[in-house]
Write a protein that holds these residues in place. Sequence first.
Motif, mmCIF file in Angstrom:
data_model
loop_
_atom_site.group_PDB
_atom_site.id
_atom_site.type_symbol
_atom_site.label_atom_id
_atom_site.label_comp_id
_atom_site.label_asym_id
_atom_site.label_seq_id
_atom_site.Cartn_x
_atom_site.Cartn_y
_atom_site.Cartn_z
ATOM 1 N N GLU A 103 0.712 -1.237 0.034
ATOM 2 C CA GLU A 103 0.009 0.039 0.013
ATOM 3 C C GLU A 103 1.039 1.395 0.011
ATOM 4 O OE1 GLU A 103 -3.443 -1.133 0.351
ATOM 5 O OE2 GLU A 103 -2.574 -3.101 0.389
ATOM 6 N N ARG B 225 -2.108 4.512 -3.327
ATOM 7 C CA ARG B 225 -2.944 3.419 -3.507
ATOM 8 C C ARG B 225 -4.543 3.744 -3.782
ATOM 9 N NH1 ARG B 225 -3.339 -2.227 -4.422
ATOM 10 N NH2 ARG B 225 -3.427 -3.222 -2.380
ATOM 11 N N GLY C 162 -6.551 2.262 1.552
ATOM 12 C CA GLY C 162 -6.852 3.809 1.000
ATOM 13 C C GLY C 162 -8.261 4.146 1.607
ATOM 14 N N MET D 66 -0.025 7.574 5.376
ATOM 15 C CA MET D 66 -1.016 7.861 4.464
ATOM 16 C C MET D 66 -1.979 8.792 5.191
ATOM 17 S SD MET D 66 -1.550 3.772 3.492
ATOM 18 C CE MET D 66 -3.028 4.001 2.475
ATOM 19 N N SER E 17 -8.267 4.373 -3.770
ATOM 20 C CA SER E 17 -9.096 4.414 -2.591
ATOM 21 C C SER E 17 -10.275 3.526 -2.524
ATOM 22 C CB SER E 17 -9.568 6.009 -2.493
ATOM 23 O OG SER E 17 -10.185 6.450 -3.443
#
Length: 322
Positions: free
Chosen positions: A182, A186, A193, A312, A188
């Motif tokens: 990831e 990535r 994600g 992220m 979604s």
Amino acid sequence: MKKALITGINGQDGSFLSEFLLEKGYEVCGTLKRNSVAENQSDRLDSVYGKVKLVYADMTDMSSLLFVLKDFQPDEIYNLAAQSHVRISFDQPIYTSQVVAIGTLNLLQAIRIVCPEAKLYQASSSEMFGNSIDSDGFQRESTPLTPVSPYGCAKVFAHNICKNYRESYGLYISNGILFNHESTRRGSNFVTGKVVKEAVRIKLGLTDQLELGNLEATRDWGHAKDYVKAMWLMLQQEEPIDMVCATGVSNSVRYLCEYTFSKLDLDYKDYIVVDERYLRPEELNNLKGDASKLRALGWEPSYTFETMIDEMIEFWLTKLKK
Ligand code: NAP
Ligand code: GDD
């Protein structure tokens, strides 16, 4: 200067791999599949735009692959192009098989015709294991392949036909059996994600609910940046070889939610709704990979699950606040 061709260069892995290979001094060419929204094709390629050659080719159109190979004459080929979404492969099983299975065979035939000396990396997947698990709880190169999705079945075909062409025609082909990986790039509609982006949207007051499918499945999640290094490393070996790439640590979708929401000072139980639409006709329950063979070549992951999710979260906080 070595030349590398990447099919699916604008995918998550293709974008990281092109950056990595450019840093190593490669000349890089990548294939794009036509998309009606041109912007969607270059989203992930900002940092390499103008530095890589981009050409249109589709895995289902062998003539396009023949032209790319003939024109570019690569030393190394990374076959990353795929309809890579497992759930969607149940909706589009024939298309998925055409791209993933027959598309790989198209590429193999094209390589035989145009550049049989080139080295090929094939993007095999831990989805091929299905629910096979060795007695110690891990999957490894010798674990039986018992796929439970059209995508997994197509990847098994591609994996096996690559082995067959290696043995039959002496082509240099390595299958990398990569577990889930990831990043901030990535898509979604994959679960990491989706969870991170939606949790951040909830934190910012942009939405108040997150619909998910199976919370109990576990995955061995690594970072795509670490995994593209493994792809390259595999092709630098004297002999072609099939190898697992994984972290060896497995977490559940529920833990992914718990961790992500808690980092945002939220309780995931207040926001998650299980929606049947996201359940699969057949589920792969648990993945945990043993990458001992690859680690023996010097590879190791630089991210943990938690540091990857933290990255992220930061990315989506910055992007959505704007
Ligand atoms: P991804 O983000 O979905 O990228 C796939 C790429 O393939 C995209 O550039 C896509 O183009 C392209 N593509 C799709 N259909 C095509 C077609 N018919 N002809 C030519 N190109 C086509 O996937 P990824 O995460 O980077 O994964 C790279 C490869 O590794 C895939 O083969 C995947 O199955 C495999 N894999 C991934 C993981 C993982 O966890 N990420 C694990 C194991 C194996 P568009 O975006 O324009 O559709
Ligand atoms: N996508 C998605 N969306 N998955 C969900 C959801 C949801 O709303 N809710 C629960 N899940 C569960 C899925 O059922 C699965 O068990 C797990 O989350 C991971 O799903 P994905 O992120 O879609 O990944 P995947 O494991 O199915 O497939 C990925 O990894 C494979 C390697 O094992 C893809 O990248 C494949 O291309 C790759 O080969």
